[in-house]
Write a protein that holds these residues in place. Structure first.
Motif, mmCIF file in Angstrom:
data_model
loop_
_atom_site.group_PDB
_atom_site.id
_atom_site.type_symbol
_atom_site.label_atom_id
_atom_site.label_comp_id
_atom_site.label_asym_id
_atom_site.label_seq_id
_atom_site.Cartn_x
_atom_site.Cartn_y
_atom_site.Cartn_z
ATOM 1 N N ILE A 87 39.774 45.760 39.230
ATOM 2 C CA ILE A 87 38.760 46.683 39.734
ATOM 3 C C ILE A 87 38.513 47.776 38.696
ATOM 4 O O ILE A 87 37.373 48.168 38.451
ATOM 5 N N ALA A 88 39.589 48.242 38.049
ATOM 6 C CA ALA A 88 39.467 49.310 37.048
ATOM 7 C C ALA A 88 38.565 48.884 35.895
ATOM 8 O O ALA A 88 37.723 49.669 35.435
ATOM 9 N N LEU A 89 38.700 47.656 35.420
ATOM 10 C CA LEU A 89 37.824 47.181 34.335
ATOM 11 C C LEU A 89 36.368 47.127 34.781
ATOM 12 O O LEU A 89 35.463 47.473 34.019
ATOM 13 N N PHE A 90 36.154 46.693 36.005
ATOM 14 C CA PHE A 90 34.783 46.670 36.528
ATOM 15 C C PHE A 90 34.206 48.081 36.567
ATOM 16 O O PHE A 90 33.057 48.301 36.183
ATOM 17 N N LEU A 91 35.004 49.045 37.018
ATOM 18 C CA LEU A 91 34.533 50.426 37.120
ATOM 19 C C LEU A 91 34.280 51.063 35.754
ATOM 20 O O LEU A 91 33.543 52.029 35.644
ATOM 21 N N GLY A 93 32.769 49.403 33.576
ATOM 22 C CA GLY A 93 31.554 48.710 33.144
ATOM 23 C C GLY A 93 31.859 47.524 32.253
ATOM 24 O O GLY A 93 30.986 46.989 31.591
ATOM 25 N N GLU A 94 33.130 47.088 32.260
ATOM 26 C CA GLU A 94 33.567 46.008 31.373
ATOM 27 C C GLU A 94 33.812 44.686 32.104
ATOM 28 O O GLU A 94 34.199 43.712 31.476
ATOM 29 N N GLY A 95 33.625 44.663 33.414
ATOM 30 C CA GLY A 95 33.871 43.450 34.178
ATOM 31 C C GLY A 95 32.619 43.000 34.901
ATOM 32 O O GLY A 95 31.687 43.774 35.117
ATOM 33 N N GLU A 96 32.604 41.739 35.242
ATOM 34 C CA GLU A 96 31.470 41.171 35.971
ATOM 35 C C GLU A 96 31.561 41.532 37.451
ATOM 36 O O GLU A 96 32.652 41.638 38.002
ATOM 37 N N PRO A 97 30.419 41.681 38.120
ATOM 38 C CA PRO A 97 30.440 41.932 39.571
ATOM 39 C C PRO A 97 30.896 40.668 40.297
ATOM 40 O O PRO A 97 30.281 39.618 40.156
ATOM 41 N N LEU A 98 31.959 40.775 41.051
ATOM 42 C CA LEU A 98 32.521 39.612 41.736
ATOM 43 C C LEU A 98 32.200 39.584 43.218
ATOM 44 O O LEU A 98 32.131 38.513 43.808
ATOM 45 N N VAL A 99 32.023 40.720 43.841
ATOM 46 C CA VAL A 99 31.912 40.780 45.296
ATOM 47 C C VAL A 99 30.496 40.499 45.758
ATOM 48 O O VAL A 99 30.255 39.598 46.549
ATOM 49 N N ALA A 112 28.333 56.180 35.705
ATOM 50 C CA ALA A 112 28.384 57.476 35.019
ATOM 51 C C ALA A 112 29.591 58.274 35.505
ATOM 52 O O ALA A 112 30.234 58.980 34.728
ATOM 53 N N ILE A 113 29.901 58.141 36.770
ATOM 54 C CA ILE A 113 31.058 58.838 37.344
ATOM 55 C C ILE A 113 32.349 58.132 36.951
ATOM 56 O O ILE A 113 33.276 58.759 36.433
ATOM 57 N N THR A 114 32.418 56.831 37.161
ATOM 58 C CA THR A 114 33.673 56.112 36.931
ATOM 59 C C THR A 114 34.024 56.004 35.447
ATOM 60 O O THR A 114 35.194 56.010 35.096
ATOM 61 N N LYS A 115 33.027 55.934 34.576
ATOM 62 C CA LYS A 115 33.316 55.874 33.140
ATOM 63 C C LYS A 115 33.869 57.194 32.614
ATOM 64 O O LYS A 115 34.501 57.222 31.570
ATOM 65 N N GLU A 120 44.272 56.506 33.874
ATOM 66 C CA GLU A 120 45.207 56.806 34.968
ATOM 67 C C GLU A 120 44.456 56.935 36.296
ATOM 68 O O GLU A 120 44.895 56.408 37.319
ATOM 69 N N GLU A 121 43.315 57.612 36.275
ATOM 70 C CA GLU A 121 42.526 57.773 37.502
ATOM 71 C C GLU A 121 41.971 56.433 37.969
ATOM 72 O O GLU A 121 42.005 56.130 39.172
ATOM 73 N N LEU A 122 41.477 55.619 37.048
ATOM 74 C CA LEU A 122 40.930 54.311 37.437
ATOM 75 C C LEU A 122 42.029 53.399 37.982
ATOM 76 O O LEU A 122 41.810 52.683 38.961
ATOM 77 N N ASP A 123 43.201 53.440 37.361
ATOM 78 C CA ASP A 123 44.327 52.642 37.875
ATOM 79 C C ASP A 123 44.732 53.114 39.267
ATOM 80 O O ASP A 123 45.048 52.307 40.143
ATOM 81 N N ALA A 124 44.730 54.438 39.474
ATOM 82 C CA ALA A 124 45.075 54.994 40.787
ATOM 83 C C ALA A 124 44.032 54.586 41.829
ATOM 84 O O ALA A 124 44.375 54.238 42.965
ATOM 85 N N LEU A 125 42.782 54.601 41.450
ATOM 86 C CA LEU A 125 41.705 54.184 42.354
ATOM 87 C C LEU A 125 41.878 52.720 42.740
ATOM 88 O O LEU A 125 41.769 52.354 43.916
ATOM 89 N N GLU A 126 42.200 51.890 41.764
ATOM 90 C CA GLU A 126 42.442 50.476 42.038
ATOM 91 C C GLU A 126 43.666 50.300 42.939
ATOM 92 O O GLU A 126 43.626 49.516 43.898
ATOM 93 N N THR A 127 44.733 51.031 42.661
ATOM 94 C CA THR A 127 45.943 50.951 43.488
ATOM 95 C C THR A 127 45.629 51.304 44.938
ATOM 96 O O THR A 127 46.073 50.610 45.861
#
Length: 133
Positions: A87-91, A93-99, A112-115, A120-127
């Protein structure tokens, strides 16, 4: 004329002083973001939930179990777990939309927000998202 120049000099000086005030962080939409002190003992899941509900503005479109504008957190988590994707890679902008690729353009506006988030924040969001049952 001399009085006019003195007046402009004073006004510019005052404006310069005012502009040196406290700077506030804003989100991608220009709205002020509330600065919260993060606890040293805060778990990644707690930080992720805080980001999801606050700075990330994720809760605007995603709910735990119900599809609102975007898919539910549980639907997102299931697909990412099943495909062993990040999920972190997608956020970033480096991953394909899967859902729901049909809503990718809507989600892209939030990159713009997630990049601007740290790894650490993106990993926490994914967790956090993967922990929602």
């Amino acid at each position: 004329m001399k009085v006019y120049l003195q007046f402009l000099l004073i006004v510019s000086f005052v404006l310069n002083l005012i502009s040196c005030g406290k700077k506030t962080e804003t989100d991608a939409m220009g709205n002020p973001v509330e600065q919260k002190e993060t606890s040293v003992n805060q778990t990644p899941e707690e930080l992720g939930k805080e980001l999801f509900e606050g700075k990330g503005t994720c809760a605007t479109c995603h709910q735990a179990k119900a599809k609102v504008i975007g898919p539910s957190i549980t639907a997102i988590s299931k697909i990412y777990k099943d495909k062993k994707a990040s999920i972190a890679l997608f956020l970033k902008g480096e991953g394909e939309p899967l859902v729901d690729p049909s809503q990718y353009e809507i989600m892209k506006a939030n990159f713009a927000i997630t990049k601007s988030m740290t790894d650490e924040e993106l990993d926490a969001l994914e967790t956090y998202m993967l922990s929602v049952k």
